[in-house]
Motif scaffolding. Structure first.
Motif, PDB file in Angstrom:
ATOM      1  N   ALA A 116       0.812  -1.215   0.000  1.00  0.00           N
ATOM      2  CA  ALA A 116       0.000   0.000   0.000  1.00  0.00           C
ATOM      3  C   ALA A 116       0.847   1.268   0.000  1.00  0.00           C
ATOM      4  O   ALA A 116       0.310   2.373  -0.046  1.00  0.00           O
ATOM      5  CB  ALA A 116      -0.931   0.017   1.213  1.00  0.00           C
ATOM      6  N   SER A 117       2.167   1.113   0.033  1.00  0.00           N
ATOM      7  CA  SER A 117       3.038   2.275   0.131  1.00  0.00           C
ATOM      8  C   SER A 117       3.524   2.731  -1.237  1.00  0.00           C
ATOM      9  O   SER A 117       3.452   2.000  -2.233  1.00  0.00           O
ATOM     10  CB  SER A 117       4.259   1.955   0.992  1.00  0.00           C
ATOM     11  OG  SER A 117       5.176   1.142   0.279  1.00  0.00           O
ATOM     12  N   GLU A 118       4.044   3.953  -1.265  1.00  0.00           N
ATOM     13  CA  GLU A 118       4.805   4.402  -2.422  1.00  0.00           C
ATOM     14  C   GLU A 118       6.158   3.698  -2.422  1.00  0.00           C
ATOM     15  O   GLU A 118       6.573   3.119  -1.404  1.00  0.00           O
ATOM     16  CB  GLU A 118       5.008   5.913  -2.356  1.00  0.00           C
ATOM     17  CG  GLU A 118       3.749   6.737  -2.528  1.00  0.00           C
ATOM     18  CD  GLU A 118       4.062   8.216  -2.614  1.00  0.00           C
ATOM     19  OE1 GLU A 118       4.012   8.767  -3.717  1.00  0.00           O
ATOM     20  OE2 GLU A 118       4.362   8.807  -1.556  1.00  0.00           O
ATOM     21  N   PRO A 119       6.888   3.735  -3.528  1.00  0.00           N
ATOM     22  CA  PRO A 119       8.248   3.174  -3.528  1.00  0.00           C
ATOM     23  C   PRO A 119       9.128   3.899  -2.506  1.00  0.00           C
ATOM     24  O   PRO A 119       8.883   5.062  -2.169  1.00  0.00           O
ATOM     25  CB  PRO A 119       8.734   3.429  -4.962  1.00  0.00           C
ATOM     26  CG  PRO A 119       7.487   3.556  -5.773  1.00  0.00           C
ATOM     27  CD  PRO A 119       6.484   4.200  -4.873  1.00  0.00           C
ATOM     28  N   TYR A 120      10.164   3.211  -2.044  1.00  0.00           N
ATOM     29  CA  TYR A 120      10.955   3.756  -0.945  1.00  0.00           C
ATOM     30  C   TYR A 120      11.554   5.136  -1.225  1.00  0.00           C
ATOM     31  O   TYR A 120      11.633   5.964  -0.303  1.00  0.00           O
ATOM     32  CB  TYR A 120      12.042   2.762  -0.510  1.00  0.00           C
ATOM     33  CG  TYR A 120      13.233   2.652  -1.436  1.00  0.00           C
ATOM     34  CD1 TYR A 120      14.312   3.525  -1.340  1.00  0.00           C
ATOM     35  CD2 TYR A 120      13.303   1.652  -2.410  1.00  0.00           C
ATOM     36  CE1 TYR A 120      15.407   3.422  -2.177  1.00  0.00           C
ATOM     37  CE2 TYR A 120      14.386   1.540  -3.251  1.00  0.00           C
ATOM     38  CZ  TYR A 120      15.445   2.425  -3.134  1.00  0.00           C
ATOM     39  OH  TYR A 120      16.520   2.320  -3.981  1.00  0.00           O
ATOM     40  N   PRO A 121      11.984   5.473  -2.453  1.00  0.00           N
ATOM     41  CA  PRO A 121      12.533   6.828  -2.628  1.00  0.00           C
ATOM     42  C   PRO A 121      11.496   7.923  -2.349  1.00  0.00           C
ATOM     43  O   PRO A 121      11.832   8.973  -1.793  1.00  0.00           O
ATOM     44  CB  PRO A 121      12.977   6.851  -4.088  1.00  0.00           C
ATOM     45  CG  PRO A 121      13.172   5.416  -4.460  1.00  0.00           C
ATOM     46  CD  PRO A 121      12.116   4.682  -3.702  1.00  0.00           C
ATOM     47  N   ALA A 122      10.248   7.666  -2.719  1.00  0.00           N
ATOM     48  CA  ALA A 122       9.196   8.660  -2.486  1.00  0.00           C
ATOM     49  C   ALA A 122       8.894   8.779  -0.998  1.00  0.00           C
ATOM     50  O   ALA A 122       8.702   9.896  -0.480  1.00  0.00           O
ATOM     51  CB  ALA A 122       7.932   8.283  -3.254  1.00  0.00           C
ATOM     52  N   MET A 123       8.841   7.638  -0.284  1.00  0.00           N
ATOM     53  CA  MET A 123       8.613   7.688   1.160  1.00  0.00           C
ATOM     54  C   MET A 123       9.742   8.432   1.857  1.00  0.00           C
ATOM     55  O   MET A 123       9.511   9.281   2.733  1.00  0.00           O
ATOM     56  CB  MET A 123       8.492   6.268   1.728  1.00  0.00           C
ATOM     57  CG  MET A 123       7.253   5.510   1.283  1.00  0.00           C
ATOM     58  SD  MET A 123       7.003   3.984   2.248  1.00  0.00           S
ATOM     59  CE  MET A 123       8.376   2.968   1.663  1.00  0.00           C
ATOM     60  N   ALA A 124      10.968   8.102   1.481  1.00  0.00           N
ATOM     61  CA  ALA A 124      12.126   8.737   2.104  1.00  0.00           C
ATOM     62  C   ALA A 124      12.145  10.242   1.834  1.00  0.00           C
ATOM     63  O   ALA A 124      12.433  11.043   2.730  1.00  0.00           O
ATOM     64  CB  ALA A 124      13.409   8.097   1.582  1.00  0.00           C
ATOM     65  N   ARG A 125      11.857  10.625   0.605  1.00  0.00           N
ATOM     66  CA  ARG A 125      11.840  12.055   0.263  1.00  0.00           C
ATOM     67  C   ARG A 125      10.805  12.808   1.087  1.00  0.00           C
ATOM     68  O   ARG A 125      11.074  13.898   1.605  1.00  0.00           O
ATOM     69  CB  ARG A 125      11.539  12.238  -1.226  1.00  0.00           C
ATOM     70  CG  ARG A 125      11.526  13.713  -1.651  1.00  0.00           C
ATOM     71  CD  ARG A 125      11.218  13.877  -3.128  1.00  0.00           C
ATOM     72  NE  ARG A 125       9.872  13.439  -3.461  1.00  0.00           N
ATOM     73  CZ  ARG A 125       9.577  12.408  -4.240  1.00  0.00           C
ATOM     74  NH1 ARG A 125      10.550  11.688  -4.775  1.00  0.00           N
ATOM     75  NH2 ARG A 125       8.323  12.082  -4.496  1.00  0.00           N
ATOM     76  N   ALA A 126       9.628  12.211   1.263  1.00  0.00           N
ATOM     77  CA  ALA A 126       8.567  12.881   2.011  1.00  0.00           C
ATOM     78  C   ALA A 126       8.964  13.083   3.468  1.00  0.00           C
ATOM     79  O   ALA A 126       8.786  14.173   4.031  1.00  0.00           O
ATOM     80  CB  ALA A 126       7.275  12.080   1.909  1.00  0.00           C
ATOM     81  N   ALA A 127       9.495  12.038   4.107  1.00  0.00           N
ATOM     82  CA  ALA A 127       9.872  12.150   5.519  1.00  0.00           C
ATOM     83  C   ALA A 127      11.037  13.125   5.704  1.00  0.00           C
ATOM     84  O   ALA A 127      11.036  13.952   6.627  1.00  0.00           O
ATOM     85  CB  ALA A 127      10.228  10.784   6.080  1.00  0.00           C
ATOM     86  N   ALA A 128      12.045  13.025   4.835  1.00  0.00           N
ATOM     87  CA  ALA A 128      13.206  13.913   4.952  1.00  0.00           C
ATOM     88  C   ALA A 128      12.827  15.360   4.681  1.00  0.00           C
ATOM     89  O   ALA A 128      13.314  16.278   5.359  1.00  0.00           O
ATOM     90  CB  ALA A 128      14.302  13.458   3.998  1.00  0.00           C
ATOM     91  N   SER A 129      11.968  15.579   3.711  1.00  0.00           N
ATOM     92  CA  SER A 129      11.529  16.947   3.411  1.00  0.00           C
ATOM     93  C   SER A 129      10.787  17.548   4.595  1.00  0.00           C
ATOM     94  O   SER A 129      10.966  18.736   4.921  1.00  0.00           O
ATOM     95  CB  SER A 129      10.627  16.950   2.171  1.00  0.00           C
ATOM     96  OG  SER A 129      11.338  16.534   1.026  1.00  0.00           O
TER      97      SER A 129
END
Length: 393
Positions: A19-32
């Motif tokens: 149900a998640s986005e791919p890991y680069p998108a998840m990581a970008r969102a949290a880091a941003s």
């Protein structure tokens, strides 16, 4: 040595595998989120420590390149379930030593459904010695490894202290009550003790399905800064890392022939004691704790390892409500791994996120009243344990 402050934190809602986005998108969102919360651009970051367990080498670069390709050192961190807090530990060391003034610690996981298992089966497993000891102490080789280890630790506590199975169910029910207040948690339905007890038995008389955390995808991040960097850039110094310790296994993990030590009781105890000594406090001074409840069994034995209650006193501690609001120490106000979810690489930084909000007084419905000292406990089998003390300034 520089004092180290948590200038910004970020976390995305945890979700089920698939149900998640791919890991680069998840990581970008949290880091941003963490960068925005801190009030700095990624160009100000001098080093990045990026944690994940399931992923190819240099996935850390793939994740942070979404923020900018600034040429800074990017360190990929893998330390099993303590991966996120290990990234935090390394980031704190870099700042405290003077090697950097602004560091990003980032953790993510894009997991598959089902229980954890070895990925590389054509070479020696890091769990060979753990499996051998588990075979001798509890048997049950048909069970998934984490379930056998932590269920076995719970069973050891039951046998040693007469702890009832209901005590673990009370922990799980408490986690669900806390998670109802957390919009980022995966499981937000309140559960009764009876529901936990009557859920399918994964190990009859020892562990039910609801006593285990779910596989989860997600990401979390923190921006750490030195005192001088914060002063130059007008950043928040409201939350400081007051003490931190990381431990790994000693011979007693195996030589004690005790399932509790096998899953990190001794590591946790030593790390916590080192933190208390560094900070000049005791567990009685804590206001809020985020600890590693991958199974309800591990939360119970961690109460004792961290000194929140006497050895053998966990069942009474739970029965008195001393692990929740209105009690002595609020444990896992986020809902913990049991309800919030456990994306391995992100877990330690999600704990940092929760405690930072608590000490800022911004945890909304789950706010612990006048929280000043928060303790984080993050454990990885194989093994490593990181304990971190946060202090409100």
């Amino acid at each position: 040595m520089s004092r180290v402050f948590v200038a910004g934190v970020g976390m995305i809602p945890f979700v089920k595998p698939g149900a998640s986005e791919p890991y680069p998108a998840m990581a970008r969102a949290a880091a941003s989120q963490a960068l925005d919360d801190a009030g700095v651009a990624y160009t100000a970051v001098q080093q990045s420590y990026v944690g994940y367990v399931y992923g190819d080498s240099t996935s850390g670069q793939k994740a942070v390149y979404q923020l900018g390709m600034t040429g800074i050192p990017v360190f990929n961190v893998n330390n099993n379930c303590s991966t996120g807090s290990t990234a935090l530990f390394l980031a704190r060391q870099a700042i405290e030593s003077g090697a950097a003034d602004c560091v990003l610690a980032l953790g993510f996981e894009q997991m598959r459904p089902g229980a954890l298992d070895n990925v590389f089966t054509d070479r020696p497993s890091p769990f060979e010695d753990f499996d051998r000891e588990s075979d001798a102490l509890v048997g049950m080789p048909e069970l998934p490894l984490a379930l056998r280890y932590f269920g076995g630790a719970g069973l050891a506590h039951m046998r040693k202290y007469g702890t009832p199975l209901e005590a673990f169910a009370q922990i799980r029910a408490k986690a669900s009550r806390h998670a109802v207040r957390n919009p980022l948690a995966l499981l937000r339905r309140e559960l009764s003790v009876d529901e936990v007890m009557n859920s399918p038995a994964l190990w009859p008389g020892v562990l039910t399905r609801l006593m285990a955390c779910p596989p989860t995808c997600g990401a979390a991040a923190a921006v750490l800064v030195s005192e001088s960097f914060a002063a130059r850039h007008g950043l928040s110094t409201q939350v400081r890392i007051a003490a931190q310790a990381m431990t790994t296994d000693r011979p007693d993990s195996f030589e004690s022939h005790d399932m509790m030590n096998l899953v990190g009781y001794g590591m946790s105890q030593r790390a916590a004691q080192a933190v208390y000594e560094q900070a000049g406090i005791g567990p009685e001074d804590l206001d809020v704790v985020e600890l590693h409840d991958c199974f309800a069994q591990n939360e119970l034995i961690s109460y004792e390892a961290l000194g929140l209650c006497p050895e053998g006193g966990a069942a009474a501690f739970i029965a008195a409500g001393d692990n929740s609001y209105g009690g002595r120490i609020v444990t896992n106000p986020s809902g913990g791994l049991l309800s919030k979810g456990h994306p391995l690489g992100a877990t330690g930084l999600a704990q940092c996120y929760e405690l930072t909000l608590q000490l800022r007084g911004r945890a909304e419905q789950r706010q612990v009243s006048d929280a000043r000292l928060g303790l984080q406990h993050n454990l990885g089998l194989g093994g490593a344990c990181v304990v971190t003390l946060y202090e409100r300034q």
